[in-house]
Design a protein around this motif. Structure first.
Motif, PDB file in Angstrom:
ATOM      1  N   LYS A   1      28.643 -27.836  -8.046  1.00  0.00           N
ATOM      2  CA  LYS A   1      28.959 -28.454  -9.331  1.00  0.00           C
ATOM      3  C   LYS A   1      30.326 -27.917  -9.750  1.00  0.00           C
ATOM      4  O   LYS A   1      30.463 -26.772 -10.132  1.00  0.00           O
ATOM      5  CB  LYS A   1      27.893 -28.107 -10.379  1.00  0.00           C
ATOM      6  CG  LYS A   1      28.094 -28.808 -11.689  1.00  0.00           C
ATOM      7  CD  LYS A   1      26.894 -28.648 -12.590  1.00  0.00           C
ATOM      8  CE  LYS A   1      26.911 -27.287 -13.233  1.00  0.00           C
ATOM      9  NZ  LYS A   1      25.848 -27.126 -14.230  1.00  0.00           N
TER      10      LYS A   1
ATOM     11  N   ASN B   1      33.336 -28.588 -12.154  1.00  0.00           N
ATOM     12  CA  ASN B   1      33.908 -29.251 -13.333  1.00  0.00           C
ATOM     13  C   ASN B   1      33.239 -30.591 -13.629  1.00  0.00           C
ATOM     14  O   ASN B   1      33.897 -31.542 -14.047  1.00  0.00           O
ATOM     15  CB  ASN B   1      35.420 -29.437 -13.178  1.00  0.00           C
ATOM     16  CG  ASN B   1      36.136 -28.116 -13.072  1.00  0.00           C
ATOM     17  OD1 ASN B   1      35.795 -27.177 -13.782  1.00  0.00           O
ATOM     18  ND2 ASN B   1      37.100 -28.035 -12.185  1.00  0.00           N
ATOM     19  N   PHE B   2      31.960 -30.710 -13.374  1.00  0.00           N
ATOM     20  CA  PHE B   2      31.209 -31.914 -13.707  1.00  0.00           C
ATOM     21  C   PHE B   2      29.745 -31.545 -13.878  1.00  0.00           C
ATOM     22  O   PHE B   2      29.351 -30.417 -13.636  1.00  0.00           O
ATOM     23  CB  PHE B   2      31.365 -33.006 -12.633  1.00  0.00           C
ATOM     24  CG  PHE B   2      30.888 -32.610 -11.256  1.00  0.00           C
ATOM     25  CD1 PHE B   2      29.542 -32.562 -10.943  1.00  0.00           C
ATOM     26  CD2 PHE B   2      31.801 -32.293 -10.263  1.00  0.00           C
ATOM     27  CE1 PHE B   2      29.097 -32.198  -9.679  1.00  0.00           C
ATOM     28  CE2 PHE B   2      31.365 -31.927  -8.995  1.00  0.00           C
ATOM     29  CZ  PHE B   2      30.023 -31.880  -8.708  1.00  0.00           C
TER      30      PHE B   2
ATOM     31  N   SER C   1      27.674 -37.002  -9.211  1.00  0.00           N
ATOM     32  CA  SER C   1      28.496 -36.166 -10.080  1.00  0.00           C
ATOM     33  C   SER C   1      29.021 -37.009 -11.240  1.00  0.00           C
ATOM     34  O   SER C   1      29.308 -38.187 -11.076  1.00  0.00           O
ATOM     35  CB  SER C   1      29.656 -35.561  -9.288  1.00  0.00           C
ATOM     36  OG  SER C   1      30.467 -36.576  -8.734  1.00  0.00           O
ATOM     37  N   SER C   2      29.143 -36.399 -12.409  1.00  0.00           N
ATOM     38  CA  SER C   2      29.590 -37.138 -13.590  1.00  0.00           C
ATOM     39  C   SER C   2      31.039 -37.601 -13.460  1.00  0.00           C
ATOM     40  O   SER C   2      31.452 -38.520 -14.144  1.00  0.00           O
ATOM     41  CB  SER C   2      29.418 -36.293 -14.856  1.00  0.00           C
ATOM     42  OG  SER C   2      30.168 -35.094 -14.755  1.00  0.00           O
ATOM     43  N   ASN C   3      31.823 -37.004 -12.559  1.00  0.00           N
ATOM     44  CA  ASN C   3      33.212 -37.433 -12.378  1.00  0.00           C
ATOM     45  C   ASN C   3      33.377 -38.339 -11.148  1.00  0.00           C
ATOM     46  O   ASN C   3      34.503 -38.590 -10.718  1.00  0.00           O
ATOM     47  CB  ASN C   3      34.143 -36.227 -12.286  1.00  0.00           C
ATOM     48  CG  ASN C   3      33.920 -35.400 -11.032  1.00  0.00           C
ATOM     49  OD1 ASN C   3      33.004 -35.660 -10.244  1.00  0.00           O
ATOM     50  ND2 ASN C   3      34.741 -34.396 -10.840  1.00  0.00           N
ATOM     51  N   ASP C   4      32.268 -38.811 -10.580  1.00  0.00           N
ATOM     52  CA  ASP C   4      32.284 -39.748  -9.454  1.00  0.00           C
ATOM     53  C   ASP C   4      32.999 -39.199  -8.222  1.00  0.00           C
ATOM     54  O   ASP C   4      33.644 -39.936  -7.497  1.00  0.00           O
ATOM     55  CB  ASP C   4      32.904 -41.087  -9.882  1.00  0.00           C
ATOM     56  CG  ASP C   4      32.556 -42.213  -8.920  1.00  0.00           C
ATOM     57  OD1 ASP C   4      31.428 -42.212  -8.390  1.00  0.00           O
ATOM     58  OD2 ASP C   4      33.425 -43.076  -8.675  1.00  0.00           O
ATOM     59  N   SER C   5      32.873 -37.885  -7.972  1.00  0.00           N
ATOM     60  CA  SER C   5      33.546 -37.300  -6.817  1.00  0.00           C
ATOM     61  C   SER C   5      32.615 -37.054  -5.639  1.00  0.00           C
ATOM     62  O   SER C   5      33.027 -37.233  -4.492  1.00  0.00           O
ATOM     63  CB  SER C   5      34.241 -35.992  -7.199  1.00  0.00           C
ATOM     64  OG  SER C   5      33.278 -35.038  -7.641  1.00  0.00           O
TER      65      SER C   5
END
Length: 139
Positions: free
Chosen positions: A84, A86-87, A103-107
């Motif tokens: 995890k 930075n998301f 992941s919340s940042n689409d990575s």
């Protein structure tokens, strides 16, 4: 934690991993990106499968082969926390074979496969998109 030396950043230079570890080339049963390469590495709790594409690490799968349920839970939580970056983990989907997290940042995608042993994997969305184009060229 016992897996600390085996934590690698998705998207990192694969040559850095190759210089530090003795990797065994592996043939993947499913490899939609023919230009990618798979490797295997032994850890104290099982094996890791690594996918290299364009000189970068795009996928890592930890096969956890231990019987102690509490230790296994700690390792699973540890891995999801380590990856995890930075998301937050969102969009949890459990299909009866594995639990998928986005992941919340689409990575990256994280998967906890539990139906046949325990495998925790993390895959870049970059390679997932490229694989989708290969599998479904008309989309």
């Amino acid at each position: 934690m016992i897996l600390e030396p085996f934590i690698f950043e998705i998207g990192s230079n694969f040559s850095d991993i190759q210089t530090k570890f003795s990797l065994e080339a592996k043939t993947s049963g499913v490899n939609f990106i023919k230009e990618s390469n798979w490797y295997r590495l032994k850890t104290p709790v099982g094996f890791i499968s690594l996918q290299e594409w364009k000189g970068k690490l795009h996928s890592i799968a930890y096969e956890i082969d231990i019987d102690d349920v509490e230790t296994k839970k700690k390792l699973i939580n540890y891995l999801f926390e380590k990856y995890k970056n930075n998301f937050e983990w969102v969009e949890r989907v459990d299909n009866g074979f594995y639990i998928s997290y986005e992941s919340s940042n689409d990575s990256i995608q994280g998967i906890h496969a539990y139906s046949l042993g325990t495998t925790i994997s993390f895959t870049s969305n970059e390679i997932r998109k490229a694989e989708t184009k290969v599998r479904f060229p008309n989309l």
